[in-house]
Design a protein around this motif. Structure first.
Motif, PDB file in Angstrom:
ATOM      1  N   TYR A 187       0.849  -1.198   0.000  1.00 28.68           N
ATOM      2  CA  TYR A 187       0.000   0.000   0.000  1.00 28.68           C
ATOM      3  C   TYR A 187       0.877   1.238   0.000  1.00 28.68           C
ATOM      4  O   TYR A 187       1.650   1.467   0.935  1.00 28.68           O
ATOM      5  CB  TYR A 187      -0.912  -0.014   1.228  1.00 28.68           C
ATOM      6  N   ASP A 188       0.783   2.029  -1.036  1.00 29.65           N
ATOM      7  CA  ASP A 188       1.598   3.227  -1.187  1.00 29.65           C
ATOM      8  C   ASP A 188       0.766   4.435  -0.788  1.00 29.65           C
ATOM      9  O   ASP A 188      -0.096   4.888  -1.543  1.00 29.65           O
ATOM     10  CB  ASP A 188       2.074   3.350  -2.642  1.00 29.65           C
ATOM     11  N   MET A 189       1.001   4.966   0.403  1.00 32.29           N
ATOM     12  CA  MET A 189       0.231   6.096   0.904  1.00 32.29           C
ATOM     13  C   MET A 189       0.442   7.345   0.058  1.00 32.29           C
ATOM     14  O   MET A 189      -0.497   8.106  -0.206  1.00 32.29           O
ATOM     15  CB  MET A 189       0.616   6.374   2.364  1.00 32.29           C
ATOM     16  N   GLU A 190       1.675   7.575  -0.383  1.00 32.37           N
ATOM     17  CA  GLU A 190       1.961   8.753  -1.199  1.00 32.37           C
ATOM     18  C   GLU A 190       1.215   8.694  -2.530  1.00 32.37           C
ATOM     19  O   GLU A 190       0.687   9.697  -3.007  1.00 32.37           O
ATOM     20  CB  GLU A 190       3.468   8.867  -1.443  1.00 32.37           C
ATOM     21  N   GLU A 191       1.186   7.496  -3.128  1.00 36.37           N
ATOM     22  CA  GLU A 191       0.462   7.330  -4.386  1.00 36.37           C
ATOM     23  C   GLU A 191      -1.024   7.570  -4.186  1.00 36.37           C
ATOM     24  O   GLU A 191      -1.687   8.189  -5.014  1.00 36.37           O
ATOM     25  CB  GLU A 191       0.700   5.910  -4.927  1.00 36.37           C
ATOM     26  N   TYR A 192      -1.563   7.082  -3.053  1.00 35.11           N
ATOM     27  CA  TYR A 192      -2.983   7.282  -2.745  1.00 35.11           C
ATOM     28  C   TYR A 192      -3.298   8.773  -2.586  1.00 35.11           C
ATOM     29  O   TYR A 192      -4.300   9.272  -3.106  1.00 35.11           O
ATOM     30  CB  TYR A 192      -3.334   6.527  -1.464  1.00 35.11           C
ATOM     31  N   LYS A 193      -2.426   9.494  -1.854  1.00 35.69           N
ATOM     32  CA  LYS A 193      -2.641  10.928  -1.644  1.00 35.69           C
ATOM     33  C   LYS A 193      -2.575  11.688  -2.969  1.00 35.69           C
ATOM     34  O   LYS A 193      -3.350  12.619  -3.205  1.00 35.69           O
ATOM     35  CB  LYS A 193      -1.606  11.474  -0.673  1.00 35.69           C
ATOM     36  N   LYS A 194      -1.653  11.270  -3.825  1.00 36.91           N
ATOM     37  CA  LYS A 194      -1.507  11.932  -5.125  1.00 36.91           C
ATOM     38  C   LYS A 194      -2.765  11.745  -5.971  1.00 36.91           C
ATOM     39  O   LYS A 194      -3.270  12.700  -6.579  1.00 36.91           O
ATOM     40  CB  LYS A 194      -0.280  11.364  -5.852  1.00 36.91           C
ATOM     41  N   LYS A 195      -3.273  10.506  -6.007  1.00 37.18           N
ATOM     42  CA  LYS A 195      -4.485  10.232  -6.781  1.00 37.18           C
ATOM     43  C   LYS A 195      -5.687  10.970  -6.206  1.00 37.18           C
ATOM     44  O   LYS A 195      -6.530  11.475  -6.953  1.00 37.18           O
ATOM     45  CB  LYS A 195      -4.753   8.726  -6.819  1.00 37.18           C
ATOM     46  N   THR A 196      -5.777  11.031  -4.876  1.00 37.24           N
ATOM     47  CA  THR A 196      -6.881  11.752  -4.231  1.00 37.24           C
ATOM     48  C   THR A 196      -6.835  13.227  -4.573  1.00 37.24           C
ATOM     49  O   THR A 196      -7.858  13.866  -4.843  1.00 37.24           O
ATOM     50  CB  THR A 196      -6.820  11.560  -2.704  1.00 37.24           C
ATOM     51  N   ARG A 197      -5.620  13.793  -4.570  1.00 38.89           N
ATOM     52  CA  ARG A 197      -5.453  15.207  -4.897  1.00 38.89           C
ATOM     53  C   ARG A 197      -5.866  15.482  -6.339  1.00 38.89           C
ATOM     54  O   ARG A 197      -6.581  16.460  -6.618  1.00 38.89           O
ATOM     55  CB  ARG A 197      -3.985  15.614  -4.671  1.00 38.89           C
TER      56      ARG A 197
END
Length: 221
Positions: A38-48
């Protein structure tokens, strides 16, 4: 730990609790190996990106609405913009950025494209080209694509059952359009309905017992 090849899951049981097929023992696996990274940074980027896209889309529709009312209030072309923005947002958020199931993405694309085509058809004078021809063959393409994917993945088809049933149900919507007078050409609606029936019949005839078990659960049989 034992693995069920039908459901692609690990269990301590010798019989899969989901499909009741015999599991295969493959030894003990390291803790945490059953879950993807699970890549938290990738998730935050996609959410943004998703939030920026939604904000930009809403802002664009509102701007077009103001311009439309101020310049050409008798023809609301803003609906063209709104439905186009709707489709782009669905494609971006649910199809591209989302980790949703592939079957769900196909259903979402078929439904959103259908809405897009219907609005464009209605706004262009209700010529009915969408419900007469495009929508029936779009649904047929969706059912065919889903069926090909199920045949390709084979041992991991369990997650596609519900989405395939949704597509089969959508196969009868062109016939409903024709019966209610929305569509005026019969044969594309008949072809879509027959293709849906043929696909469902093929499932009943050729599917293995595990597939039938999953199907029975969907209908609570």
């Amino acid at each position: 730990m034992n693995k069920c090849l039908n459901c692609d899951m690990w269990t301590h049981h010798e019989i899969c609790p989901l499909c009741h097929a015999e599991t295969i023992g493959e030894g003990v696996h390291e803790e945490g190996a059953h879950y993807p990274a699970y890549d938290m940074e990738e998730y935050k980027k996609k959410t943004r990106i998703s939030r920026i896209a939604i904000f930009s889309g809403v802002l664009a529709v509102l701007a077009c609405l103001v311009i439309n009312i101020a310049v050409m209030p008798r023809f609301l072309w803003v609906f063209y913009v709104a439905v186009a923005v709707f489709y782009v947002l669905v494609s971006l958020n649910h199809t591209i950025l989302s980790a949703s199931h592939l079957g769900g993405k196909i259903v979402a694309q078929v439904v959103s494209l259908t809405v897009l085509l219907l609005v464009i058809d209605i706004m262009s004078g209700a010529i009915q080209w969408s419900v007469n021809y495009v929508v029936p063959f779009l649904i047929i393409a969706g059912i065919l694509l889903m069926s090909i994917i199920i045949l390709k993945v084979r041992l991991r088809w369990g997650g596609y059952v519900s989405f395939l049933l949704m597509m089969i149900a959508l196969g009868f919507s062109p016939a409903v359009f024709y019966l209610t007078g929305i569509a005026t050409v019969l044969w594309p609606s008949v072809v879509a309905a027959l293709f849906a029936v043929a696909t469902f019949s093929s499932i009943l005839l050729f599917a293995n017992q595990a597939f039938m078990t999953q199907l029975g659960r969907r209908f609570h049989i």
